[in-house]
Motif scaffolding. Structure first.
Motif, PDB file in Angstrom:
ATOM      1  N   PHE A 232      52.300  29.776  61.221  1.00  0.00           N
ATOM      2  CA  PHE A 232      52.840  31.101  60.908  1.00  0.00           C
ATOM      3  C   PHE A 232      53.749  31.044  59.681  1.00  0.00           C
ATOM      4  CE2 PHE A 232      56.156  34.364  61.630  1.00  0.00           C
ATOM      5  CZ  PHE A 232      55.358  35.485  61.549  1.00  0.00           C
ATOM      6  N   LEU A 233      54.635  30.075  59.639  1.00  0.00           N
ATOM      7  CA  LEU A 233      55.564  29.950  58.529  1.00  0.00           C
ATOM      8  C   LEU A 233      54.841  29.643  57.218  1.00  0.00           C
ATOM      9  CD1 LEU A 233      58.518  29.895  57.626  1.00  0.00           C
ATOM     10  CD2 LEU A 233      58.513  27.465  58.133  1.00  0.00           C
ATOM     11  N   ILE A 234      53.905  28.715  57.251  1.00  0.00           N
ATOM     12  CA  ILE A 234      53.190  28.332  56.033  1.00  0.00           C
ATOM     13  C   ILE A 234      52.342  29.481  55.506  1.00  0.00           C
ATOM     14  CG2 ILE A 234      51.358  26.825  55.150  1.00  0.00           C
ATOM     15  CD1 ILE A 234      52.618  24.592  56.822  1.00  0.00           C
ATOM     16  N   LEU A 235      51.700  30.234  56.401  1.00  0.00           N
ATOM     17  CA  LEU A 235      50.900  31.376  55.950  1.00  0.00           C
ATOM     18  C   LEU A 235      51.792  32.477  55.363  1.00  0.00           C
ATOM     19  CD1 LEU A 235      48.151  31.646  58.677  1.00  0.00           C
ATOM     20  CD2 LEU A 235      47.911  30.891  56.316  1.00  0.00           C
ATOM     21  N   ASN A 236      52.980  32.655  55.913  1.00  0.00           N
ATOM     22  CA  ASN A 236      53.901  33.633  55.328  1.00  0.00           C
ATOM     23  C   ASN A 236      54.386  33.186  53.959  1.00  0.00           C
ATOM     24  OD1 ASN A 236      54.021  35.792  57.104  1.00  0.00           O
ATOM     25  ND2 ASN A 236      55.376  34.696  58.474  1.00  0.00           N
ATOM     26  N   ILE A 237      54.616  31.902  53.803  1.00  0.00           N
ATOM     27  CA  ILE A 237      55.081  31.391  52.513  1.00  0.00           C
ATOM     28  C   ILE A 237      53.987  31.490  51.449  1.00  0.00           C
ATOM     29  CG2 ILE A 237      55.796  29.294  51.309  1.00  0.00           C
ATOM     30  CD1 ILE A 237      57.302  28.536  53.888  1.00  0.00           C
TER      31      ILE A 237
ATOM     32  N   ILE B   3      45.041  37.705  42.639  1.00  0.00           N
ATOM     33  CA  ILE B   3      44.269  37.618  43.891  1.00  0.00           C
ATOM     34  C   ILE B   3      43.697  36.220  44.048  1.00  0.00           C
ATOM     35  CG2 ILE B   3      42.178  38.418  45.054  1.00  0.00           C
ATOM     36  CD1 ILE B   3      42.818  41.218  44.016  1.00  0.00           C
ATOM     37  N   VAL B   4      43.145  35.673  42.976  1.00  0.00           N
ATOM     38  CA  VAL B   4      42.578  34.328  43.039  1.00  0.00           C
ATOM     39  C   VAL B   4      43.664  33.296  43.351  1.00  0.00           C
ATOM     40  CG1 VAL B   4      41.472  32.518  41.670  1.00  0.00           C
ATOM     41  CG2 VAL B   4      40.636  34.855  41.529  1.00  0.00           C
ATOM     42  N   ALA B   5      44.796  33.390  42.684  1.00  0.00           N
ATOM     43  CA  ALA B   5      45.870  32.419  42.901  1.00  0.00           C
ATOM     44  C   ALA B   5      46.415  32.485  44.323  1.00  0.00           C
ATOM     45  CB  ALA B   5      46.996  32.665  41.902  1.00  0.00           C
ATOM     46  N   THR B   6      46.649  33.683  44.843  1.00  0.00           N
ATOM     47  CA  THR B   6      47.173  33.785  46.201  1.00  0.00           C
ATOM     48  C   THR B   6      46.123  33.408  47.237  1.00  0.00           C
ATOM     49  OG1 THR B   6      46.712  36.154  46.315  1.00  0.00           O
ATOM     50  CG2 THR B   6      48.914  35.489  45.599  1.00  0.00           C
ATOM     51  N   PHE B   7      44.850  33.667  46.947  1.00  0.00           N
ATOM     52  CA  PHE B   7      43.794  33.245  47.864  1.00  0.00           C
ATOM     53  C   PHE B   7      43.719  31.722  47.934  1.00  0.00           C
ATOM     54  CE2 PHE B   7      39.426  31.865  48.650  1.00  0.00           C
ATOM     55  CZ  PHE B   7      39.235  32.413  49.909  1.00  0.00           C
ATOM     56  N   VAL B   8      43.824  31.077  46.782  1.00  0.00           N
ATOM     57  CA  VAL B   8      43.790  29.611  46.754  1.00  0.00           C
ATOM     58  C   VAL B   8      44.986  29.032  47.508  1.00  0.00           C
ATOM     59  CG1 VAL B   8      43.990  27.597  45.228  1.00  0.00           C
ATOM     60  CG2 VAL B   8      42.389  29.418  44.675  1.00  0.00           C
ATOM     61  N   SER B   9      46.173  29.589  47.292  1.00  0.00           N
ATOM     62  CA  SER B   9      47.351  29.067  47.990  1.00  0.00           C
ATOM     63  C   SER B   9      47.236  29.274  49.499  1.00  0.00           C
ATOM     64  CB  SER B   9      48.633  29.705  47.455  1.00  0.00           C
ATOM     65  OG  SER B   9      48.728  31.059  47.841  1.00  0.00           O
ATOM     66  N   THR B  10      46.685  30.395  49.935  1.00  0.00           N
ATOM     67  CA  THR B  10      46.496  30.637  51.367  1.00  0.00           C
ATOM     68  C   THR B  10      45.435  29.707  51.933  1.00  0.00           C
ATOM     69  OG1 THR B  10      47.169  32.931  51.070  1.00  0.00           O
ATOM     70  CG2 THR B  10      45.990  32.405  53.092  1.00  0.00           C
ATOM     71  N   ALA B  11      44.357  29.482  51.208  1.00  0.00           N
ATOM     72  CA  ALA B  11      43.310  28.569  51.674  1.00  0.00           C
ATOM     73  C   ALA B  11      43.849  27.147  51.803  1.00  0.00           C
ATOM     74  CB  ALA B  11      42.117  28.601  50.717  1.00  0.00           C
ATOM     75  N   VAL B  12      44.639  26.720  50.833  1.00  0.00           N
ATOM     76  CA  VAL B  12      45.250  25.393  50.903  1.00  0.00           C
ATOM     77  C   VAL B  12      46.188  25.309  52.102  1.00  0.00           C
ATOM     78  CG1 VAL B  12      46.872  23.841  49.735  1.00  0.00           C
ATOM     79  CG2 VAL B  12      44.990  24.863  48.464  1.00  0.00           C
ATOM     80  N   ALA B  13      46.940  26.373  52.363  1.00  0.00           N
ATOM     81  CA  ALA B  13      47.849  26.399  53.510  1.00  0.00           C
ATOM     82  C   ALA B  13      47.082  26.274  54.825  1.00  0.00           C
ATOM     83  CB  ALA B  13      48.666  27.684  53.499  1.00  0.00           C
ATOM     84  N   VAL B  14      45.966  26.971  54.950  1.00  0.00           N
ATOM     85  CA  VAL B  14      45.165  26.902  56.175  1.00  0.00           C
ATOM     86  C   VAL B  14      44.593  25.503  56.360  1.00  0.00           C
ATOM     87  CG1 VAL B  14      43.041  27.737  57.257  1.00  0.00           C
ATOM     88  CG2 VAL B  14      44.632  29.361  56.248  1.00  0.00           C
ATOM     89  N   VAL B  15      44.060  24.932  55.302  1.00  0.00           N
ATOM     90  CA  VAL B  15      43.503  23.571  55.388  1.00  0.00           C
ATOM     91  C   VAL B  15      44.603  22.579  55.751  1.00  0.00           C
ATOM     92  CG1 VAL B  15      42.472  21.707  54.026  1.00  0.00           C
ATOM     93  CG2 VAL B  15      41.565  24.027  53.850  1.00  0.00           C
ATOM     94  N   TYR B  16      45.761  22.708  55.142  1.00  0.00           N
ATOM     95  CA  TYR B  16      46.885  21.814  55.438  1.00  0.00           C
ATOM     96  C   TYR B  16      47.274  21.913  56.913  1.00  0.00           C
ATOM     97  CZ  TYR B  16      51.549  19.801  55.367  1.00  0.00           C
ATOM     98  OH  TYR B  16      52.649  19.047  55.632  1.00  0.00           O
ATOM     99  N   CYS B  17      47.360  23.134  57.429  1.00  0.00           N
ATOM    100  CA  CYS B  17      47.727  23.327  58.847  1.00  0.00           C
ATOM    101  C   CYS B  17      46.695  22.696  59.768  1.00  0.00           C
ATOM    102  CB  CYS B  17      47.868  24.807  59.162  1.00  0.00           C
ATOM    103  SG  CYS B  17      49.334  25.550  58.439  1.00  0.00           S
ATOM    104  N   LYS B  18      45.427  22.863  59.449  1.00  0.00           N
ATOM    105  CA  LYS B  18      44.372  22.280  60.291  1.00  0.00           C
ATOM    106  C   LYS B  18      44.423  20.758  60.265  1.00  0.00           C
ATOM    107  CE  LYS B  18      42.601  26.042  61.744  1.00  0.00           C
ATOM    108  NZ  LYS B  18      42.725  26.415  63.140  1.00  0.00           N
TER     109      LYS B  18
END
Length: 110
Positions: free
Chosen positions: A52-57, A87-102
């Protein structure tokens, strides 16, 4: 985060149990009384809390209104030209956050 702390108390995670005996130690709101007594236990963030925290960040932002306003204020020819890169930059940062969490979630379980 408060709701996730309640979930941890329901799961029986030691750091989130109040231990005051009134309700079996399952009231997250009893932390204040524990703190006053000087016996506050250390709490560890759960995987869900970290996610939750990483996705918010990482903050996926569809329309960067502030950036458009700044570009317009300083006389940009095309203030909305920042939308696609943002949009591309924030999508990449969110995708990296999801992969990191997993990855971290799997490493904690093994």
């Amino acid at each position: 985060m408060e709701e996730l702390a309640k979930l941890e108390a329901e799961r029986g995670t030691a750091g989130y149990l109040a231990g005051d005996g009134k309700d079996g130690g399952k009231t997250p709101g009893a932390f204040a009384s524990m703190e006053q007594e000087g016996r506050m236990r250390e709490r560890v963030a759960s995987n869900e809390m970290c996610t939750f925290l990483i996705l918010n960040i990482s903050s996926l932002q569809l329309i960067p209104v502030n950036m458009i306003a700044y570009r317009s204020q300083y006389g940009s020819v095309n203030p909305a030209g920042i939308i696609a890169p943002a949009i591309v930059a924030t999508f990449v940062s969110t995708a990296v956050a999801v992969v990191y969490c997993k990855v971290k979630d799997r490493s904690r379980r093994t």
